[in-house]
Motif scaffolding. Sequence first.
Motif, mmCIF file in Angstrom:
data_model
loop_
_atom_site.group_PDB
_atom_site.id
_atom_site.type_symbol
_atom_site.label_atom_id
_atom_site.label_comp_id
_atom_site.label_asym_id
_atom_site.label_seq_id
_atom_site.Cartn_x
_atom_site.Cartn_y
_atom_site.Cartn_z
ATOM 1 N N LYS A 257 -5.552 1.164 -3.846
ATOM 2 C CA LYS A 257 -5.109 0.142 -2.896
ATOM 3 C C LYS A 257 -5.920 -1.144 -2.995
ATOM 4 O O LYS A 257 -5.404 -2.246 -2.769
ATOM 5 C CB LYS A 257 -5.174 0.693 -1.466
ATOM 6 C CG LYS A 257 -4.134 1.766 -1.187
ATOM 7 C CD LYS A 257 -4.240 2.307 0.219
ATOM 8 C CE LYS A 257 -3.206 3.398 0.473
ATOM 9 N NZ LYS A 257 -3.329 3.978 1.835
ATOM 10 N N GLY A 258 -7.215 -1.022 -3.325
ATOM 11 C CA GLY A 258 -8.038 -2.221 -3.476
ATOM 12 C C GLY A 258 -7.618 -3.095 -4.636
ATOM 13 O O GLY A 258 -7.948 -4.280 -4.693
ATOM 14 N N SER B 96 -13.811 -3.773 -0.670
ATOM 15 C CA SER B 96 -13.272 -3.144 0.539
ATOM 16 C C SER B 96 -12.551 -1.842 0.211
ATOM 17 O O SER B 96 -12.691 -0.850 0.921
ATOM 18 C CB SER B 96 -12.314 -4.100 1.251
ATOM 19 O OG SER B 96 -12.990 -5.277 1.644
ATOM 20 N N GLY B 97 -11.760 -1.880 -0.861
ATOM 21 C CA GLY B 97 -11.061 -0.679 -1.261
ATOM 22 C C GLY B 97 -12.019 0.442 -1.623
ATOM 23 O O GLY B 97 -11.783 1.615 -1.320
ATOM 24 N N TRP B 98 -13.137 0.078 -2.271
ATOM 25 C CA TRP B 98 -14.141 1.064 -2.661
ATOM 26 C C TRP B 98 -14.876 1.627 -1.444
ATOM 27 O O TRP B 98 -15.070 2.831 -1.309
ATOM 28 C CB TRP B 98 -15.126 0.437 -3.635
ATOM 29 C CG TRP B 98 -16.229 1.359 -4.052
ATOM 30 C CD1 TRP B 98 -16.141 2.433 -4.891
ATOM 31 C CD2 TRP B 98 -17.609 1.298 -3.631
ATOM 32 N NE1 TRP B 98 -17.370 3.041 -5.032
ATOM 33 C CE2 TRP B 98 -18.289 2.371 -4.270
ATOM 34 C CE3 TRP B 98 -18.324 0.448 -2.797
ATOM 35 C CZ2 TRP B 98 -19.644 2.605 -4.082
ATOM 36 C CZ3 TRP B 98 -19.676 0.683 -2.603
ATOM 37 C CH2 TRP B 98 -20.328 1.752 -3.241
ATOM 38 N N PRO C 204 -3.645 -3.357 7.052
ATOM 39 C CA PRO C 204 -2.391 -2.583 7.188
ATOM 40 C C PRO C 204 -2.640 -1.141 7.616
ATOM 41 O O PRO C 204 -1.971 -0.625 8.527
ATOM 42 C CB PRO C 204 -1.791 -2.666 5.776
ATOM 43 C CG PRO C 204 -2.291 -3.959 5.234
ATOM 44 C CD PRO C 204 -3.703 -4.059 5.752
ATOM 45 N N ASP C 205 -3.602 -0.464 6.977
ATOM 46 C CA ASP C 205 -3.915 0.919 7.352
ATOM 47 C C ASP C 205 -4.589 0.987 8.724
ATOM 48 O O ASP C 205 -4.341 1.912 9.505
ATOM 49 C CB ASP C 205 -4.830 1.557 6.306
ATOM 50 C CG ASP C 205 -4.084 1.952 5.043
ATOM 51 O OD1 ASP C 205 -2.864 1.694 4.972
ATOM 52 O OD2 ASP C 205 -4.716 2.492 4.115
ATOM 53 N N PRO D 209 0.812 -1.227 0.000
ATOM 54 C CA PRO D 209 0.000 0.000 0.000
ATOM 55 C C PRO D 209 0.841 1.271 0.000
ATOM 56 O O PRO D 209 0.576 2.207 -0.771
ATOM 57 C CB PRO D 209 -0.831 -0.131 1.283
ATOM 58 C CG PRO D 209 -0.959 -1.605 1.489
ATOM 59 C CD PRO D 209 0.370 -2.153 1.069
ATOM 60 N N ASN D 210 1.878 1.320 0.849
ATOM 61 C CA ASN D 210 2.747 2.496 0.881
ATOM 62 C C ASN D 210 3.564 2.616 -0.401
ATOM 63 O O ASN D 210 3.800 3.716 -0.910
ATOM 64 C CB ASN D 210 3.695 2.437 2.081
ATOM 65 C CG ASN D 210 3.012 2.842 3.377
ATOM 66 O OD1 ASN D 210 1.977 3.502 3.358
ATOM 67 N ND2 ASN D 210 3.569 2.424 4.496
ATOM 68 N N PHE D 211 4.004 1.481 -0.928
ATOM 69 C CA PHE D 211 4.773 1.468 -2.176
ATOM 70 C C PHE D 211 3.939 2.057 -3.312
ATOM 71 O O PHE D 211 4.416 2.888 -4.096
ATOM 72 C CB PHE D 211 5.191 0.032 -2.493
ATOM 73 C CG PHE D 211 6.058 -0.100 -3.720
ATOM 74 C CD1 PHE D 211 7.297 0.507 -3.777
ATOM 75 C CD2 PHE D 211 5.634 -0.845 -4.808
ATOM 76 C CE1 PHE D 211 8.119 0.377 -4.906
ATOM 77 C CE2 PHE D 211 6.426 -0.975 -5.939
ATOM 78 C CZ PHE D 211 7.675 -0.368 -5.982
ATOM 79 N N LEU D 212 2.671 1.631 -3.368
ATOM 80 C CA LEU D 212 1.773 2.154 -4.401
ATOM 81 C C LEU D 212 1.479 3.636 -4.181
ATOM 82 O O LEU D 212 1.397 4.411 -5.139
ATOM 83 C CB LEU D 212 0.470 1.344 -4.407
ATOM 84 C CG LEU D 212 -0.583 1.736 -5.442
ATOM 85 C CD1 LEU D 212 -0.020 1.652 -6.856
ATOM 86 C CD2 LEU D 212 -1.821 0.837 -5.307
ATOM 87 N N THR D 213 1.335 4.027 -2.934
ATOM 88 C CA THR D 213 1.091 5.437 -2.614
ATOM 89 C C THR D 213 2.249 6.312 -3.084
ATOM 90 O O THR D 213 2.051 7.391 -3.655
ATOM 91 C CB THR D 213 0.884 5.622 -1.099
ATOM 92 O OG1 THR D 213 -0.273 4.873 -0.696
ATOM 93 C CG2 THR D 213 0.677 7.086 -0.751
#
Length: 396
Positions: free
Chosen positions: A49-50, A353-355, A235-236, A37-41
Amino acid sequence: MITAAPATSTYSFRFWMLCLSSFLFSASFNMIIPELPNFLTHLGGADYKGYIIGLFTLTAGLSRPFSGKLTDTVGRLPVMYFGVAVCILCSLLYPLLTTVFAFLLLRLIHGFSTGFTPTGEAAYIADIVPLERRGAAIGIFGLAGSLGLAAGPAIGGEFSRHFSLDALFYSSSGMALLSILVLVNLKETLPNPQKFRAGLLRIKKDEIFEPRVMPTFIVMLLTLFCYGAVLTVTPDFSEHLGIQNKGLFFTFYTVSSIGVRFLAGRASDRFGRVPILRVSTFLMAISMVVLGLAENKTMFLGAAVLYGFGTGMNSPTLYAWAIDLSHPERRGRAMATVYIALEAGIGIGAFASGWIYGNEIGAIPYVFWGAAALCFVAFLYVMVGKFGKRVLSSES
């Protein structure tokens, strides 16, 4: 015709090597999950993230009919080897990524790894364990894979704190390589395997889905939604609750499932698959309710323990039930069908979940309560469904 091995081979050397391989393989692709998630951010893709889990499970699910057919024609081992090779390559490519599109494309390709290797493993295990101890053996094998799934994020979380992110990706690739090295001396269990040819990739309608395992498909689909939610949101959520190791949830979940998996497998051999599933689906529903209510570390990890109890009973029982219902000559196809449900459940859970989450911490309870509702639907299905007697022999 493929038949189960005699009882003396239940815990043979090759059984334990396959368990070790499953642990290493599962850990290899899951140890990078907490940091993705952080890598993608950092790449500019915080809103996607979803997709981290969703795209991975999409290709895993789409590849199941192919891996199932190849498992029943080319052999169990080649299918395992191919999946691991994909995992090794993809982990080596993550450090080279510079755009969101490239990341999402690689996640899509990475999904082929779990679309192939577990299908071959499940069929191989079904070939070498005796019918009367199938649930217990699958409980042990499933435990090995689950230990990898849960230990991976915990290891990755600690690893990333002390070393670079690139080193984490390279270690993931190395662990995948080890998972195949321990299988070097295993012999193929499929009688008269064919040589691979392009024609085997043509899938007919009746080769996509095995109707005999429909009950297992339904329960798996409904209950695995929550795992997609857990992978995407915890994770978040961990960070929000002040938990430094974002893989800690998976550690508690795994430890609580260790003894339960073996006992549940033996219990399902003795009392039947459906009675155990009634308990497991109910526990999973309760765990998601508690997770949605969690406001501190204690409740958060308590929910992880409950979830571990539920999945520890649910997973080996479902796989044993699927093998019970399948025909030996269509075993690869049957296991692929069950894995389609698994990937679809996780993938839908991740996307949804991401949505729902939308990077808003206040929305997290709704993610888990939605997952709880689906687990409760599964509970109602196994409570009121008419499935007949438990099958121990799949020769017919």
